[in-house]
Design a protein around this motif. Structure first.
Motif, PDB file in Angstrom:
ATOM      1  N   ASN A   5       1.046  10.356   5.506  1.00 15.95           N
ATOM      2  CA  ASN A   5       0.882   8.935   5.241  1.00 15.95           C
ATOM      3  C   ASN A   5      -0.237   8.396   6.122  1.00 15.95           C
ATOM      4  OD1 ASN A   5       2.993   8.923   3.425  1.00 15.95           O
ATOM      5  ND2 ASN A   5       4.514   8.267   4.927  1.00 15.95           N
ATOM      6  N   ARG A   7      -4.174   5.885   6.332  1.00 17.66           N
ATOM      7  CA  ARG A   7      -5.392   5.374   5.693  1.00 17.66           C
ATOM      8  C   ARG A   7      -6.484   6.439   5.766  1.00 17.66           C
ATOM      9  NH1 ARG A   7      -6.800  -0.768   6.550  1.00 17.66           N
ATOM     10  NH2 ARG A   7      -4.944  -0.754   5.200  1.00 17.66           N
ATOM     11  N   ASP A  24      -4.832   3.778   1.234  1.00 14.18           N
ATOM     12  CA  ASP A  24      -3.620   4.120   1.980  1.00 14.18           C
ATOM     13  C   ASP A  24      -2.788   5.094   1.160  1.00 14.18           C
ATOM     14  OD1 ASP A  24      -4.242   2.491   4.126  1.00 14.18           O
ATOM     15  OD2 ASP A  24      -3.160   0.760   3.315  1.00 14.18           O
ATOM     16  N   GLU A  26       0.895   6.767   0.855  1.00 12.07           N
ATOM     17  CA  GLU A  26       2.278   6.604   1.308  1.00 12.07           C
ATOM     18  C   GLU A  26       3.204   7.229   0.270  1.00 12.07           C
ATOM     19  OE1 GLU A  26       5.437   3.172   2.823  1.00 12.07           O
ATOM     20  OE2 GLU A  26       3.372   2.636   2.324  1.00 12.07           O
ATOM     21  N   VAL A  33      -7.677   0.228  -0.801  1.00 11.79           N
ATOM     22  CA  VAL A  33      -7.904  -0.808   0.198  1.00 11.79           C
ATOM     23  C   VAL A  33      -9.292  -1.432   0.004  1.00 11.79           C
ATOM     24  CG1 VAL A  33      -8.132  -1.302   2.677  1.00 11.79           C
ATOM     25  CG2 VAL A  33      -6.361   0.286   1.855  1.00 11.79           C
ATOM     26  N   HIS A  79      -3.856  -0.200  11.085  1.00 16.29           N
ATOM     27  CA  HIS A  79      -4.099   0.787  10.028  1.00 16.29           C
ATOM     28  C   HIS A  79      -5.375   1.572  10.338  1.00 16.29           C
ATOM     29  CE1 HIS A  79      -0.945  -0.878   7.451  1.00 16.29           C
ATOM     30  NE2 HIS A  79      -1.419  -2.077   7.738  1.00 16.29           N
TER      31      HIS A  79
END
Length: 316
Positions: A5, A7, A24, A26, A33, A79
């Protein structure tokens, strides 16, 4: 293999375009983004000269410098960007001075990999197939210098992939010597594409692989949707997964290849900088559909950039 997980960023430098995606990751999903796109025409003249021009390398370096500022803005304490992959494809593969180009980008803080066509194809399939689970796909990526064809079942390793040195920039420079191209030039271009690609489809048939859906990525395929729907402002959400019938593609290809470049630049939904190569791109896409026996294609915004993001997030 599992996905971390976090960026990540991907920089794709093609023959015609230069693109950045920051996303990102996840639980296996990818959320955009920031995304940047520019036509930088790195591959102008490479097919004839075998070298990247100073002007072209400067255009890309300037664009990459701007992208690095975008990336820095996305790299926040909450992030942080955990990794970036930067790849160059056909034009850089063909160029004798690709090392010089890589050094130029190193000055901008970018470690560039010039990847072989087969790896480009695999990454493209990874990105594009993720939206079509459990389907037998032919993924088509028409670039400026090459076209990647990848067949396989979504979620599994490709059955057959090949990178052809056939792209919209290369086809234009080799065959379209008039503006607009003559019927003879168009016929010669079609014949070349068909002769080069036919063995791939013969092999697929011999393997017993049945194509259930043709998914086409990159600027040629997405521009067709944008032009068909007369998008004054490009809308990724409307383009992604849009269906284009073969007869729609043929009608558009015939219209555009009958127009001089100045008229093509004024078409609503087409980036004016793509006007010089779009006609050749449509010829390639049309021939692929004929060879595949397909009555149309699905456009996808998930392409090599998404594949690169997944690669950056992957751990062994």
């Amino acid at each position: 293999m599992t996905l971390r997980n976090g960026r990540f960023a991907a920089l794709d430098i093609g023959t015609v375009t230069c693109r950045l995606l920051v996303a990102d990751v996840e639980a296996g999903s990818v959320r955009e983004v920031a995304k940047e796109y520019a036509i930088t025409d790195l591959g102008v003249g490479v097919d004839a000269s075998g070298r990247l021009s100073e002007e072209a390398m400067n255009r890309v370096a300037s664009t990459v410098a701007r992208y690095m500022a975008v990336l820095a803005a996305c790299d926040t304490p909450d992030h942080p960007v955990k990794g970036m992959i930067a790849m160059a494809t056909s034009a850089a593969r063909d160029a004798a001075n690709a090392d010089e180009f890589a050094a130029r980008l190193a000055d901008e803080g970018v470690t560039l990999s010039v990847i072989p066509g087969e790896r480009e194809a695999t990454l493209t399939f990874s990105g594009a197939s993720s939206d079509f689970p459990d389907e037998n796909l032919l993924v088509v990526d028409i670039g400026g210098g090459s076209t990647e064809l990848v067949a396989g079942r979504a979620g599994m390793a490709p059955v057959a992939s090949h990178s052809f040195n056939i792209g919209c920039r290369r086809l234009t420079e080799r065959f379209f010597r008039e503006d607009p191209p003559t019927s003879e030039q168009l016929r010669a271009a079609r014949t070349w594409v068909r002769e080069e690609m036919s063995p791939y489809f013969d092999d697929l048939a011999a393997r017993g692989f049945a194509i259930e859906r043709v998914v086409a990525v990159a600027g040629t395929a997405t521009s067709v949707v944008s032009m068909r729907d007369e998008m004054a402002v490009y809308d990724s959400a409307r383009v992604h997964k849009a269906r284009v019938a073969l007869e729609e593609l043929v009608a558009l290809e015939e219209r555009l290849n009958a127009q001089p470049i100045e008229e093509r630049r004024a078409i609503v939904g087409l980036d004016p900088k793509r006007a010089g190569v779009i006609g050749a791109g449509l010829v390639i896409l049309e021939e692929v559909l004929h060879l595949a026996g397909a009555d149309g294609y699905t456009a996808s915004e998930s392409d090599i950039l998404k594949g690169m993001i997944l690669e950056a997030a992957r751990t062994v």
